[in-house]
Design an enzyme around this catalytic site. Structure first.
Site, short mmCIF file in Angstrom:
data_model
loop_
_atom_site.label_atom_id
_atom_site.label_comp_id
_atom_site.label_asym_id
_atom_site.label_seq_id
_atom_site.Cartn_x
_atom_site.Cartn_y
_atom_site.Cartn_z
N ASP A 63 1.11 -1.33 0.30
CA ASP A 63 -0.32 -0.07 -0.16
C ASP A 63 0.85 1.38 -0.31
O ASP A 63 2.19 0.97 -0.05
CB ASP A 63 -0.96 0.37 1.28
CG ASP A 63 -0.38 -0.29 3.18
OD1 ASP A 63 0.91 -0.67 2.09
OD2 ASP A 63 -1.07 -1.05 3.27
N ASN A 132 -6.87 -2.66 14.18
CA ASN A 132 -8.71 -2.88 14.36
C ASN A 132 -8.40 -3.78 12.30
O ASN A 132 -10.05 -4.23 13.22
CB ASN A 132 -9.03 -1.19 13.69
CG ASN A 132 -8.74 -1.35 11.82
OD1 ASN A 132 -7.84 -2.05 11.46
ND2 ASN A 132 -8.94 -0.10 11.60
N HIS A 134 -7.10 -4.64 10.11
CA HIS A 134 -6.82 -4.17 8.31
C HIS A 134 -5.71 -4.64 8.14
O HIS A 134 -4.43 -5.50 8.46
CB HIS A 134 -6.79 -3.13 7.86
CG HIS A 134 -5.77 -2.18 8.02
ND1 HIS A 134 -5.74 -1.23 9.64
CD2 HIS A 134 -4.46 -1.99 8.55
CE1 HIS A 134 -4.96 -0.78 9.90
NE2 HIS A 134 -3.82 -1.56 9.22
N GLU A 139 -9.86 -1.92 5.74
CA GLU A 139 -10.65 -1.38 7.08
C GLU A 139 -11.69 -2.44 7.05
O GLU A 139 -12.32 -2.97 5.87
CB GLU A 139 -10.40 0.44 6.48
CG GLU A 139 -9.59 0.17 6.73
CD GLU A 139 -8.74 1.53 7.96
OE1 GLU A 139 -8.52 0.21 8.09
OE2 GLU A 139 -8.69 2.66 8.00
#
Ligand code: GLP
Length: 238
Positions: A63, A132, A134, A139
């Site tokens: 990314d 979280n 991801h 996400e």
């Protein structure tokens, strides 16, 4: 499971070195973040000791932030240069990265998918785990996007990346990321997670339902996905 983050890094670096020795033209998928830093340090050390050769390796990073140029020290590309690429012998033309400054984002995402395909797909995808749940920048959401795409970052993710930009509000709101299918098409996946802050998420990833609300849980669907943990990250495994 390993005692500490350093022992995870050492074992994983040795595993990667062995994979490269078996098959020098290995296509690696690489993450950024705090977790892989000791791994990259260890790979650099092995390289200096001539125990690993990247001359025919190919790398694709997961990314990049939207609007941040490769030359910007806050980019993931610059992070990878600092921690790994500047210190090993992977040829520049075998390093693939998403370009966060392009005008046509969809085209850039298609280019990346095609480049992965042309290189024969990813042999070994390394992953970190967002707090979280991801992976890459996929996400938690009601639905996941299969292929490389532009995504909106959650406030928690922007906070987690604050160190690169000085403060959370300076972190870009959007990023480009491999999609869930891009990741799951890799031949082998190794997710590394260290530290007690990841323990709850690790347990949900391994033992919970497969849900887009915890993207890493999709790794349960892969035949050759491994989770490498230190004791702290494994402490809540039921
Ligand atoms: C970022 C990256 C992820 C990475 C995650 C975890 O958001 N886009 O690829 O896995 O952070 O980072 P850390 O290892 O610092 O916990």
């Amino acid at each position: 499971m390993f005692a500490t983050s350093d022992t995870v890094a050492r074992a994983l670096a040795a595993d990667i070195a062995a994979a490269l020795a078996r098959r020098r033209r290995l296509v690696l998928g690489l993450p950024t973040g705090r977790t892989p830093v000791p791994l990259y340090r260890e790979l650099v050390r092995l390289y200096h000791e001539r125990r690993v050769d990247f001359s025919r390796a190919v790398t694709f990073n997961l990314d990049e932030f939207l609007g941040v140029a490769a030359s910007d020290p806050r980019s993931y590309r610059a992070f990878m240069q600092r921690h790994l690429f500047d210190h090993i012998n992977v040829p520049a033309d075998r390093i693939y990265f998403l370009d966060g400054t392009v005008r046509d984002v969809d085209r850039e995402c298609r280019r990346y998918e095609r480049a992965i395909g042309r290189r024969g797909g990813i042999d070994l995808q390394l992953l970190g785990l967002g707090a979280n749940g991801h992976i890459g920048f996929n996400e938690p959401a009601r639905a996941l996007i299969a292929h490389t795409h532009c995504t909106r970052l959650r406030p928690a993710t922007r906070r987690a990346n604050a160190a690169l930009f000085g403060r959370a509000t300076a972190v870009p709101r959007q990023a480009l990321s491999m999609g869930m299918a891009t990741i799951l098409h890799s031949k082998r996946i190794v997710l590394a997670a260290t530290g007690s802050e990841k323990a709850r998420c690790v347990n949900r990833m391994v033992n919970g339902p497969v849900t887009p609300m915890l993207p890493a849980s999709f790794l349960q669907l892969h035949r050759h996905a491994e989770v490498w943990l230190d004791r702290a990250a494994a402490s809540r495994l039921g």
